[in-house]
Every structure is written in structure tokens, then in C-alpha cells.
Write a protein that holds these residues in place. Sequence first.
Motif, mmCIF file in Angstrom:
data_model
loop_
_atom_site.group_PDB
_atom_site.id
_atom_site.type_symbol
_atom_site.label_atom_id
_atom_site.label_comp_id
_atom_site.label_asym_id
_atom_site.label_seq_id
_atom_site.Cartn_x
_atom_site.Cartn_y
_atom_site.Cartn_z
ATOM 1 N N PHE A 180 94.229 124.226 20.127
ATOM 2 C CA PHE A 180 94.414 124.961 18.885
ATOM 3 C C PHE A 180 93.678 124.275 17.738
ATOM 4 N N VAL A 181 93.740 122.958 17.680
ATOM 5 C CA VAL A 181 93.025 122.217 16.634
ATOM 6 C C VAL A 181 91.522 122.405 16.786
ATOM 7 N N ALA A 182 91.018 122.312 18.025
ATOM 8 C CA ALA A 182 89.584 122.503 18.250
ATOM 9 C C ALA A 182 89.153 123.916 17.867
ATOM 10 N N LEU B 146 93.079 132.102 11.551
ATOM 11 C CA LEU B 146 94.329 131.422 11.875
ATOM 12 C C LEU B 146 94.483 130.126 11.073
ATOM 13 N N LEU B 147 93.354 129.540 10.685
ATOM 14 C CA LEU B 147 93.417 128.307 9.893
ATOM 15 C C LEU B 147 93.878 128.565 8.463
ATOM 16 N N ALA C 88 76.952 126.477 19.280
ATOM 17 C CA ALA C 88 77.501 125.182 19.681
ATOM 18 C C ALA C 88 79.024 125.212 19.712
ATOM 19 N N GLY C 89 79.636 125.816 18.671
ATOM 20 C CA GLY C 89 81.092 125.895 18.656
ATOM 21 C C GLY C 89 81.637 126.735 19.800
ATOM 22 N N GLY C 90 80.994 127.882 20.076
ATOM 23 C CA GLY C 90 81.437 128.716 21.187
ATOM 24 C C GLY C 90 81.285 128.023 22.531
ATOM 25 N N GLY D 52 87.018 127.300 11.495
ATOM 26 C CA GLY D 52 86.941 127.125 10.048
ATOM 27 C C GLY D 52 85.527 126.829 9.577
ATOM 28 N N ILE D 53 84.804 125.992 10.323
ATOM 29 C CA ILE D 53 83.427 125.661 9.948
ATOM 30 C C ILE D 53 82.536 126.894 10.052
#
Length: 414
Positions: A104-106, A15-16, A170-172, A112-113
Motif C-alpha cells: 500500500f505504501v509503495a 487514495l493518498l 517505471a512506477g508501473g 502520488g509522484i
Amino acid sequence: MFLGRWVHLVLGGALLTPFFLLAALVVPLTFDEVNPFSDFPWQFAAFAFALPLAALGALLFPLLRTLEATAARSLCGLPADVTAELAEEPADSWATRRRTALWFVAHLAAGGIVSGMTLAAPPAAVMLLLLPVTDPLRHQELGWPDLAGGLLGPLTGLGLLVLVAGTTWAGGRLLARLAPVLLGRTPADRLAAAERRAADLASRNRLARELHDSVGHALSAVTLQAGAARRVLDADPEFARQALLAIEETTRGAVAELDTVLGLLREDGDGRADAPAPELGALGALLDRTRAAGLRIDANVDDGCGRLPTLVSREAYRIVQEGLSNALRHAGTVPVRLRIALDADELRITVENPMQRDDAATPSETAAATPRPGGGRGLPGITERARLLGGQARAGGRDGVWRLTVRLPLGASR
């Protein structure tokens, strides 16, 4: 859970992509001799510039909240109680849109990372793992000469894979913690959901009342008529023939009533049913069918009842119908006194009949005969109808007479 969260993060990276491409076109317009597609540091600048664009997109598209909540519910591995609290409604206020934009930004930043690391790290890790055992790779100019021998190359490759897995975990986990905060239902959402549930419940209750009062009345009358015909079939064939004729007419009317009730399920956008509900103008046919079942009715109906508001007339018909049905079911073929009086601002309905008594017991003056199995919804239905119109209904026994009294204001509207 880990795989689902990884897919969710990769979805965020996808999406990014359009926002990143747009940012990559805008950055060269701001800074001379910059190419974000080839200059590695400037790719981070384009990445940072893409996130505000994503936030703007979230603010402009309320439906994004529903889509993101659906994805989080399916892929984030949230507990059942948290999943149930995620909103299903679009963002209908600016406060809710801002919360959706933060989510959405988070999602896109973490996605993206993780997506970038997923694309870059595994191939490098495979090369490092194969470095000590693959001669072409060992002699290739990789820029890491001190990794060419020993276990340092494979260990570095394993470290890259662990780094990707750790970043994904960590992101999840971060998104799982943010989901109920940024995508959870607000007090306004809960209020709207409660109003929808109340409307659905009111619609189901309305249909149940219509079925109970219309079809239930017809079945009660048919039951009595069939029983009377069976008892005198041999002794009085003419009476049995008349009873069967009454059953035919009653069932025909019941089918028409059922069509009317089912019309409530087929209401169009302006709330009109396919078939009109019966009103007090059809009271004569109702009294005839009920008398054919054996009930002796003394009716006194005000002449002005034909000019009642449609809603009041319709509900009054159903109330009278249920009052007569109660007499049939609980008292049998007894005399019934029906009075419908029209005052300046209200309609008064009174149904009276002798109470059924058990000769072996003390007569009760507080209740009618014992309800049949599965019954007991008639009087509550009458009370609900009266209450919805702002009126009131009372029922009880006194001096051996069961009396139902209903008052309906003429100004009622729905």
C-alpha cells in the motif's frame, strides 16, 4: 498495459489524498509558521508523513488486501499465471498485513509522484511547446527568458512529457514486480484454498452419491417394471395393471427422494436440510418397491437397527439401496439375500445374489454382469460412504455368487 498502469498509479494518488490532508494538518502543529498548502518544500514533508499513516491504515483494515489485489489484477497488466496467484482473501495474519502495508505504501508513493507530475507537467509542457508560435505566451513573464526563442522551449516541453511517461512506466513496472511478492498467496492462503476446494468437492460428491443411489434405484426398478408390463400387456392385463401401480408408487417415492436430495442444496447455516434423509426405519418400503420390480429378497434385519445413530442409519439405508440396485441392474430378477447385523461397536451389511452368466463363456467369479453404459459409480459410492464413516466395504464374486459386505462403526460422526 501502459494506460492501465497509469490509471492504477493515479488511483494510488487519489487514495493518498486523505492521508496527505491529515498530514498537512499535523505538520503545522509540529513546526511553527509552516503551511504545507503554500510552502512547496513542506509539501514533501507532508507527503513523507502521509505514508506511515497509510501503512497504519493498511494494518488496521484486512479487507484492503482484497481490494488492492483486485485493482492490481485488473490494471497492472500482469501475466495470467501471476494474476492467478494474487490473493483474494483478506489479510488474516499480522505477517500478511505487514506485506499488504508495504504494498500500500509503495502504491501510494508511486501514485502520488505520478499523479503530481500528471497534474503539473502537461500544462507546463503545452505552454513550452506553444512558446515560439504564440505571441502572448512569448511576451509573458514566465521566469524562463532564455526559453523564449528557438526550439529550446518545445524541446523542454517534450522532455517534461517524456519524463511523465518514463516515471509512469517505471512506477508501473515496479508495482508489477512487487505485486506477486507482497500480494501473492502465502502457504496459509494456499492451504485454506485447498481446504475450500476439498469441501466443495466433498459436497458435490455427496450430492452425486445421493442422486445416484436414490433416483438411480427408482429408475432401475421402474425400467424393469415397465418392461415386464409391456411383455404381458395383452396376455395378462391384471399383471400389467399391478406393474403400472408399482411404477406409480415407485415414482412417487422417487420424487420424495429427489426432494430430500435437493434439500442438501438448501442447507441452512446449522447444516440441516429441508427434508430428512431416509434411514433404516424406511427399509420396509424400500424392500416392497424393489420386490415389485421382480427382485426376490430374503431379508434378515436386526431388531436393534431402529436405535442406530442417525448418520449411520442414513448411510446404511443408502448402501442397502445401492446394493439392491446393483442386483437389479446387473443380475436381473434374481433371489437376493440381505443380512443386517448389529454388533457391540459396528453394523454389518451383507447383500448376496447369483451372478449373471453368459452360457457361451466361462463363468466369471470376479465380477458381475457387464455394467450398463454410463454406470459404474455404485460400488465406488458405497466405498466412499463407508470410508467417510471410518468403515470399509468389499465386493466381489465367488462360486457364482456376488457378495457385498460393508462394516460401519457405530461411533461414526461427521
